[in-house]
Motif scaffolding. Structure first.
Motif, PDB file in Angstrom:
ATOM      1  N   MET A 245     -49.224 -59.570 -45.187  1.00 61.98           N
ATOM      2  CA  MET A 245     -49.695 -58.354 -44.202  1.00 61.98           C
ATOM      3  C   MET A 245     -48.835 -57.161 -44.220  1.00 61.98           C
ATOM      4  N   ASP A 246     -49.337 -56.154 -44.036  1.00 65.11           N
ATOM      5  CA  ASP A 246     -48.434 -55.049 -44.130  1.00 65.11           C
ATOM      6  C   ASP A 246     -48.072 -54.793 -42.611  1.00 65.11           C
ATOM      7  N   ALA A 247     -47.058 -53.816 -42.238  1.00 66.76           N
ATOM      8  CA  ALA A 247     -46.446 -53.624 -41.130  1.00 66.76           C
ATOM      9  C   ALA A 247     -47.523 -53.380 -39.963  1.00 66.76           C
ATOM     10  N   THR A 248     -48.623 -52.456 -40.316  1.00 70.53           N
ATOM     11  CA  THR A 248     -49.630 -52.049 -39.458  1.00 70.53           C
ATOM     12  C   THR A 248     -50.515 -53.415 -39.076  1.00 70.53           C
ATOM     13  N   GLU A 249     -50.825 -54.155 -40.069  1.00 72.28           N
ATOM     14  CA  GLU A 249     -51.574 -55.500 -39.818  1.00 72.28           C
ATOM     15  C   GLU A 249     -50.879 -56.024 -38.982  1.00 72.28           C
ATOM     16  N   VAL A 250     -49.439 -56.511 -39.304  1.00 71.22           N
ATOM     17  CA  VAL A 250     -48.699 -57.377 -38.202  1.00 71.22           C
ATOM     18  C   VAL A 250     -48.953 -56.707 -36.798  1.00 71.22           C
ATOM     19  N   LEU A 251     -48.682 -55.479 -36.642  1.00 74.70           N
ATOM     20  CA  LEU A 251     -48.559 -54.991 -35.314  1.00 74.70           C
ATOM     21  C   LEU A 251     -49.991 -55.015 -34.480  1.00 74.70           C
ATOM     22  N   ARG A 252     -50.778 -54.748 -35.457  1.00 74.97           N
ATOM     23  CA  ARG A 252     -52.389 -54.863 -34.866  1.00 74.97           C
ATOM     24  C   ARG A 252     -52.692 -56.029 -34.345  1.00 74.97           C
ATOM     25  N   HIS A 253     -52.246 -57.252 -35.300  1.00 69.23           N
ATOM     26  CA  HIS A 253     -52.518 -58.497 -34.799  1.00 69.23           C
ATOM     27  C   HIS A 253     -51.840 -58.801 -33.482  1.00 69.23           C
ATOM     28  N   ASP A 254     -50.565 -58.179 -33.450  1.00 66.90           N
ATOM     29  CA  ASP A 254     -49.916 -58.421 -31.837  1.00 66.90           C
ATOM     30  C   ASP A 254     -50.686 -57.586 -30.691  1.00 66.90           C
ATOM     31  N   HIS A 255     -51.387 -56.624 -31.011  1.00 69.26           N
ATOM     32  CA  HIS A 255     -52.099 -55.875 -30.160  1.00 69.26           C
ATOM     33  C   HIS A 255     -53.404 -56.753 -29.687  1.00 69.26           C
ATOM     34  N   ARG A 256     -53.982 -57.528 -30.649  1.00 66.69           N
ATOM     35  CA  ARG A 256     -54.960 -58.402 -30.178  1.00 66.69           C
ATOM     36  C   ARG A 256     -54.692 -59.583 -29.534  1.00 66.69           C
ATOM     37  N   VAL A 257     -53.266 -59.927 -29.952  1.00 64.66           N
ATOM     38  CA  VAL A 257     -52.982 -61.244 -29.071  1.00 64.66           C
ATOM     39  C   VAL A 257     -52.739 -60.859 -27.741  1.00 64.66           C
ATOM     40  N   VAL A 258     -51.996 -59.507 -27.518  1.00 66.48           N
ATOM     41  CA  VAL A 258     -51.945 -58.950 -26.189  1.00 66.48           C
ATOM     42  C   VAL A 258     -53.086 -58.826 -25.238  1.00 66.48           C
ATOM     43  N   GLU A 259     -54.242 -58.084 -25.994  1.00 64.18           N
ATOM     44  CA  GLU A 259     -55.404 -58.098 -25.349  1.00 64.18           C
ATOM     45  C   GLU A 259     -55.930 -59.418 -24.778  1.00 64.18           C
ATOM     46  N   GLN A 260     -55.837 -60.503 -25.706  1.00 64.00           N
ATOM     47  CA  GLN A 260     -56.239 -61.610 -25.139  1.00 64.00           C
ATOM     48  C   GLN A 260     -55.625 -62.130 -24.097  1.00 64.00           C
ATOM     49  N   LEU A 261     -54.111 -61.819 -24.047  1.00 67.46           N
ATOM     50  CA  LEU A 261     -53.468 -62.354 -22.834  1.00 67.46           C
ATOM     51  C   LEU A 261     -54.056 -61.622 -21.563  1.00 67.46           C
ATOM     52  N   PHE A 262     -54.423 -60.462 -21.672  1.00 70.16           N
ATOM     53  CA  PHE A 262     -55.224 -59.708 -20.595  1.00 70.16           C
ATOM     54  C   PHE A 262     -56.225 -60.359 -19.829  1.00 70.16           C
ATOM     55  N   ARG A 263     -57.088 -60.936 -20.946  1.00 69.57           N
ATOM     56  CA  ARG A 263     -58.282 -61.667 -20.687  1.00 69.57           C
ATOM     57  C   ARG A 263     -57.928 -62.799 -19.868  1.00 69.57           C
ATOM     58  N   ASP A 264     -56.976 -63.574 -20.514  1.00 72.00           N
ATOM     59  CA  ASP A 264     -56.558 -65.083 -19.920  1.00 72.00           C
ATOM     60  C   ASP A 264     -56.199 -64.620 -18.633  1.00 72.00           C
ATOM     61  N   TYR A 265     -55.479 -63.696 -18.185  1.00 72.09           N
ATOM     62  CA  TYR A 265     -54.789 -63.303 -17.121  1.00 72.09           C
ATOM     63  C   TYR A 265     -56.074 -63.214 -15.962  1.00 72.09           C
ATOM     64  N   ARG A 266     -57.097 -62.446 -16.412  1.00 73.46           N
ATOM     65  CA  ARG A 266     -58.039 -62.523 -15.506  1.00 73.46           C
ATOM     66  C   ARG A 266     -59.107 -63.695 -15.333  1.00 73.46           C
TER      67      ARG A 266
END
Length: 177
Positions: free
Chosen positions: A1-22
């Motif tokens: 994966m290139d750097a942008t793909e790694v960071l985009r994956h991190d973004h999706r993980v964080v978005e899921q954590l916000f859903r988990d919180y709710r």
């Protein structure tokens, strides 16, 4: 994966954590999600600041990266406030709402502006190598938010902060990711 793909994956993980919180059913579950979110966002921000943004600044060389880097300051301040909240603190929900908004704005700016521009100008091999560095750096990155946000200050502080953070995480029984 290139750097942008790694960071985009991190973004999706964080978005899921916000859903988990709710979706969390108890104060303890919500606090557990908050601790993981603090850890993941702190690692992500440090790696962007030490590796990704300096690379982007070299490739783009037009001062455009500074605005994206500046977007980390309010996020880190909210993370610090969340880190200080005890389980069940009423301020936590409001802080999480503000954090979700700040993170969404940051993700939108990075993914819709900076990353496409960087991909159009950067060497693909260099982006892949940077992606590997970012991925490997997750094992050594600070797990809590810290003040320095520009190299070289962060580059010097990050390894020490990471050791301290990981020790503190173990002593406090915080989740590992």
């Amino acid at each position: 994966m290139d750097a942008t793909e790694v960071l985009r994956h991190d973004h999706r993980v964080v978005e899921q954590l916000f859903r988990d919180y709710r979706a969390a059913a108890s104060d303890a579950q919500r606090r557990g999600v908050v601790e993981i979110l603090i850890r993941e966002l702190s690692k992500h921000a440090a790696l962007e600041e030490v590796l990704f943004y300096p690379f982007a600044a070299r490739v783009l060389a037009d001062g455009q990266v500074d605005r994206h880097l500046a977007g980390h300051a309010p996020i880190k301040e909210l993370l610090l406030e969340l880190d200080r909240c005890p389980e069940g603190d009423r301020a936590q929900d409001e802080l999480m709402t503000r954090l979700a908004s700040a993170v969404a704005r940051h993700v939108r700016d990075d993914e819709n502006e900076l990353m496409p521009l960087l991909c159009s100008r950067a060497d693909e091999q260099a982006l892949r190598e940077l992606g590997q560095e970012i991925d490997q750096g997750k094992q050594r990155a600070p797990t809590r938010p810290h003040a320095p946000d520009k190299p070289p200050a962060l580059a010097l502080a990050a390894p020490v902060a990471a050791i301290y953070d990981r020790l503190r995480d173990r002593m406090q029984g915080r989740p590992r990711t």
